[in-house]
Design an enzyme around this catalytic site. Structure first.
Site, PDB file in Angstrom:
ATOM      1  N   SER A 173       0.850  -1.199   0.000  1.00  0.00           N
ATOM      2  CA  SER A 173       0.000   0.000   0.000  1.00  0.00           C
ATOM      3  C   SER A 173       0.879   1.240   0.000  1.00  0.00           C
ATOM      4  CB  SER A 173      -0.886   0.010   1.239  1.00  0.00           C
ATOM      5  OG  SER A 173      -0.113   0.244   2.400  1.00  0.00           O
ATOM      6  N   ASP A 174       0.376   2.303  -0.609  1.00  0.00           N
ATOM      7  CA  ASP A 174       0.999   3.596  -0.336  1.00  0.00           C
ATOM      8  C   ASP A 174       0.748   3.906   1.138  1.00  0.00           C
ATOM      9  OD1 ASP A 174       2.252   6.046  -0.453  1.00  0.00           O
ATOM     10  OD2 ASP A 174       1.239   6.704  -2.281  1.00  0.00           O
ATOM     11  N   TRP A 175       1.458   4.903   1.650  1.00  0.00           N
ATOM     12  CA  TRP A 175       1.475   5.154   3.097  1.00  0.00           C
ATOM     13  C   TRP A 175       0.116   5.678   3.585  1.00  0.00           C
ATOM     14  CZ3 TRP A 175       5.207   2.809   1.224  1.00  0.00           C
ATOM     15  CH2 TRP A 175       6.354   2.470   1.945  1.00  0.00           C
TER      16      TRP A 175
END
Ligand code: NOJ
Length: 882
Positions: A296-298
């Site tokens: 996932s992106d942050w």
């Protein structure tokens, strides 16, 4: 520590929430509108498991299988879940498996150099690398970036990027990627990925997908700047546009063996990028045959089991929101596997994919390099667990990883500079008196790294802002390098490094013999930073700090003005580019640490320039597509319809010109002047005999499980005695050993998982292979070469230089772009009078369109044409493809 039971009900809720949209979807049509008018994304389950026979992954798979088979459930979960924001030294850190000698994986930005460290290089931004059109420079870029990350102890490099691709020129992060063209970006992605992974570091292709603007990418961020929305932006696009434009470069990255793909913040057709099963399960893993892991992106993860079922493999940075101490995964994932919500094969597949990527790049358990830096301090001493402020010790060892990379950086930024206009003044040769004007030629008074994450535009622009930045080891400004050159040549030199010293400028320009170089810039970046009202995305396409006025004023006073632009993308040149006093215009992009040296190499003709990776339109409106700056769906997810389909940048401008020949941009995609003139001749098209395209058939194996079966005794999974609890650290442990029923508060929970899981989500039986799939990159026959095209290119001028021949095709048929790029080369150092051969292979993929009905690539019956020339609009050679 996370209250697993509380969060369990949270993610049950999120499950229900996320799938309601599919209730009324018609399975024959991919993206349907709900009753409320919003588009939906179709379900695609189960999540494909890795293929032991996937090309290039066979050995890595076997090593990963052996390793994962030794793991306990807690250890598997540790691989999948980050330990929390700033809980350890890297930007992202997974849990570790000390029993077997695997330290937690270290994940570090980014696409132009290693972020948050020291003694690293600052490469040119992606868009400048893109403008070189050079496969070998892209490969070198990847290798050097990989070497630097390796040398600091990082396992995963968070780059390269091709999303955003640049749907609209104001998109804040367009500069991190290579160009607005999917074919060009795909070649660059593949080369950089090979380079990074060849150096022993896992590359991450990001951001998947349609992450085309910063505004509203995350609802809480938007609330922070005054918009009351509850969900992130939805990029709404059709299946053909997705395949032919936005996902295309990712397919190339998968084919090149990329180990990791980062899913994006935005929603796609109203389903979050990190739990969109159609995209992660259906396209990436099934159709493209991606064998690595999706991270996932942050803070882009919005649900627990739903994201696991939809194909997410790694949660980053692991906590729900930075520093909550809670996670959608961690202990929740452990519990979800024990009670059957998440099938055992799914957690095994997550762990297998992560370890397969690890082994694929040559890493060994026990052989990981030591992490010798900390993202969170430049001082020598720091915390091993900065969030908790625990374990103060030496964290920075100041290891110099730059090697000889400066040579490449200097070369790449020069070769990625584009000469847009030249009335013969360039290349410079010992001019009598050089006058440099503009703040953009000098240094930032606060130093090159004076603004955190480059969150200002002071002094010369050599890097834009956000997570895609690195610390400069030094920054050679244009002023420094041009002055050094002047001293060598005996040239008189003066610089006025401000945009508002009008009296001084007027005085100096009254003198004779001046060669005036005026500098201006335009900046943008990531949405967590606002610079001068630009929330990541640019507010407009004008130059910053009154740059346009500076150029106009200077060129009203003197007759030999060279304009140098440091910009993240196109700016409007309309009001001044054709002023005869402006004798040259050079786009130097966002060039990195060697800025001044690279520029001097171009201005003095020591290097060959590049070609524009985007179009320079006359007005902002002339680009067609634009971003959404105000929410348009109440408090719900802002809806951004990509109604232009594949018609962005040159495809849009070409269509406009076809309708009205007067309607042209100033400088087109692929354009750029060189030091010589070239003649294109002798176009030859050789048809190859290949067997007809066969959709992939057959079934996968059934979902494997590795190692001992999960023990239902919850007491096995609680926080072990003898381990010190680190504040807000994300662990895989349960906080209770009471029964599953008690833990979830739902006596039916587990047994009835399929009542709220989408149909098929827990089905581990053999699945039909995707007709367009079969191997990493898709159906292998997509890469059959159908035609080989050659042309002769002759240097008809009097200087040795590089040429960038480009090949475009027309697919023919209604609603298709006039032309699309399908081949190019940078042929270096062609001598005056010399002829060279340009050669390009056209694959089935290159000639196909995505057919939504058959869910496959199809070569239509429409007449197709191949074009070869020096830009998207200067194409002297053409032939039918028959
Ligand atoms: C968010 C950005 O979108 C992504 O590109 C980056 O890798 C992560 N933050 C980590 O810094």
């Amino acid at each position: 520590m996370a209250l697993a039971s509380t969060f369990l009900s949270l993610y049950i809720f999120l499950f229900a929430y996320i799938f309601t949209g599919f209730a009324c979807a018609d399975p024959d049509s991919l993206y349907q509108r709900q009753d409320d008018g919003l588009l939906t994304s179709p379900p695609d389950y189960p999540s494909p498991w890795a293929d032991p026979e996937a090309n290039g992954w066979e050995q890595a798979y076997a090593q990963a299988r052996d390793f994962v088979s030794q793991l306990t459930l807690l250890e598997k979960v540790n691989l999948t879940t980050g330990v929390g924001w700033m809980s350890e030294r890297c930007v992202g850190n997974t849990g570790s498996i000390p029993r077997l000698g695997l330290r937690g994986l270290c994940l570090q930005d980014g696409p132009l150099g290693m972020r948050f460290t020291d003694y690293n290089s600052a490469f040119p931004a992606g868009v400048v690398a893109g403008a070189t059109w050079s496969r070998h420079l892209w490969h070198d870029r990847g290798r050097m970036m990989g070497e630097e990350q390796y040398g600091k102890g990082s396992d995963v490099l968070l780059g390269p990027a091709s999303g955003p691709i640049g749907r609209a020129p104001t998109g804040g992060r367009n500069w991190e990627g290579f160009s607005v063209d999917p074919y060009h970006s795909g070649v660059a992605m593949a080369q950089v990925v090979r380079g990074i992974q060849g150096a022993g570091v896992i590359a991450t292709a990001k951001h998947f997908v349609a992450n085309e603007q910063e505004h509203f990418r995350q609802a809480p961020e938007a609330v922070g700047y005054g918009f009351n929305i509850t969900e992130s932006l939805s990029s709404n696009l059709d299946d053909k546009t997705l395949h032919e434009l936005y996902a295309w470069p990712f397919q190339d990255a998968v084919r090149a063996g990329v180990g990791s793909i980062m899913c994006s913040y935005n929603q796609i057709n109203n389903s979050y990028g990190c739990q969109n099963s159609k995209l992660l399960n259906g396209i990436l893993k099934d159709e493209y045959g991606f064998q690595g892991f999706v991270m996932s992106d942050w803070q882009a993860q919005h649900a627990g089991a739903a994201s696991a079922a939809a194909g997410l493999d790694m949660s980053m940075p692991g906590d729900t929101v930075f520093n909550t101490g809670y996670s959608f995964w961690g202990g929740n994932l452990t519990l979800g596997v024990i009670n059957g919500t998440v099938p055992e094969w799914r957690i095994d597949d997550m762990a297998l994919r992560i370890m397969a990527a690890f082994f694929k790049v040559g890493r060994t358990v026990g052989g990981q390099p030591d992490i010798n830096f900390s993202s969170w301090t430049r001082e020598t001493l720091g915390y091993i667990h900065p969030m908790a402020q625990e374990n103060l010790e030496r964290v920075n060892f100041q290891v110099d990883v730059r090697g000889n990379h400066a040579n490449h950086i200097r070369e790449s930024a020069a070769k990625g500079s584009v000469i847009l206009k030249n009335n013969g003044v360039l290349p410079l040769s010992s001019p009598k008196f050089v006058v440099v004007i503009g703040e953009d030629a000098g240094g930032n008074p606060a130093g090159p790294n004076g603004c955190p994450d480059r969150n200002c535009d002071n002094g010369t622009l050599a890097m834009a802002w956000g997570s895609g930045t690195a610390q400069f080891p030094y920054l050679v400004t244009p002023d420094q390098a041009l002055q050094r050159q002047a001293l060598e040549d005996g040239t008189r030199y003066e610089s006025i490094l401000a945009n508002n010293q009008w009296t001084a400028v007027q005085n100096i320009l009254r003198e004779p013999n001046t060669t005036t170089i005026v500098f201006a810039d335009a900046d943008s970046g990531e949405g967590f930073i606002d610079v001068d009202g630009n929330r990541g995305d640019r507010r407009n396409l004008t130059l910053w700090k009154d740059g346009d006025a500076l150029i106009k004023n200077v060129s009203s006073l003197t007759s030999n003005v060279i304009v140098v632009l440091h910009t993240v993308g196109p700016v409007l040149l309309t009001e001044w580019y054709d002023n005869p006093n402006i004798t040259a215009i050079v786009w130097a992009g966002v060039p990195g640490q060697e800025s001044g040296n690279s520029l001097t190499d171009i201005l003095y003709g020591r290097r060959s320039p590049g070609r524009s990776p985007f179009t320079w339109g006359r007005t902002r409106e002339s680009y067609g597509a634009d971003l959404l700056y105000e929410p348009n769906n109440g408090e719900g997810a802002p809806q951004q319809d990509f109604s232009e389909g594949v018609f962005i940048d040159y495809r849009h401008f070409d269509r406009e010109t076809a309708a009205d020949p007067e309607n042209t941009p100033i400088y087109e995609f692929g354009y750029g002047l060189s030091w010589s003139t070239f003649e294109y001749s002798n176009l030859q098209v050789a048809k190859r005999n290949v067997r007809p395209y066969q959709p992939t058939t057959g079934n996968t194996i059934s979902a494997p499980v590795f190692g001992a079966p999960v023990d239902p005794d919850l007491s096995q999974y609680t926080f072990p005695p003898g381990i010190r609890y680190i504040y807000r650290f994300i662990y895989p442990y349960l906080n209770t050993s009471s029964s599953g029923e008690d833990a979830s508060g739902d006596p039916e929970y587990g047994q009835e998982a399929d009542q709220f899981l989408p149909p098929g989500a827990i089905d581990g039986s053999p699945q039909p292979r995707h007709p367009a799939g079969g191997q990493p990159g898709g159906n292998p026959q997509l890469w059959d070469v159908l035609y080989t095209v050659t042309a002769t290119i002759t240097n008809t001028g009097d200087r040795m230089t590089d040429e960038v021949p480009q090949l475009y095709i027309s697919h023919g048929g209604d609603g298709e772009p006039v032309r699309v790029l399908r081949g190019f080369d940078r042929i270096e150092r062609i001598a005056p009078g010399e002829s060279v051969q340009f050669r390009a292979d056209l694959t089935r993929h290159d000639l196909s369109n995505w057919d939504v009905v058959s869910q496959n690539w199809v070569i239509t019956d429409d007449e197709k044409t191949v074009w070869v020339g020096s830009s998207s609009r200067n194409l002297p050679l053409a032939a039918p493809l028959r």
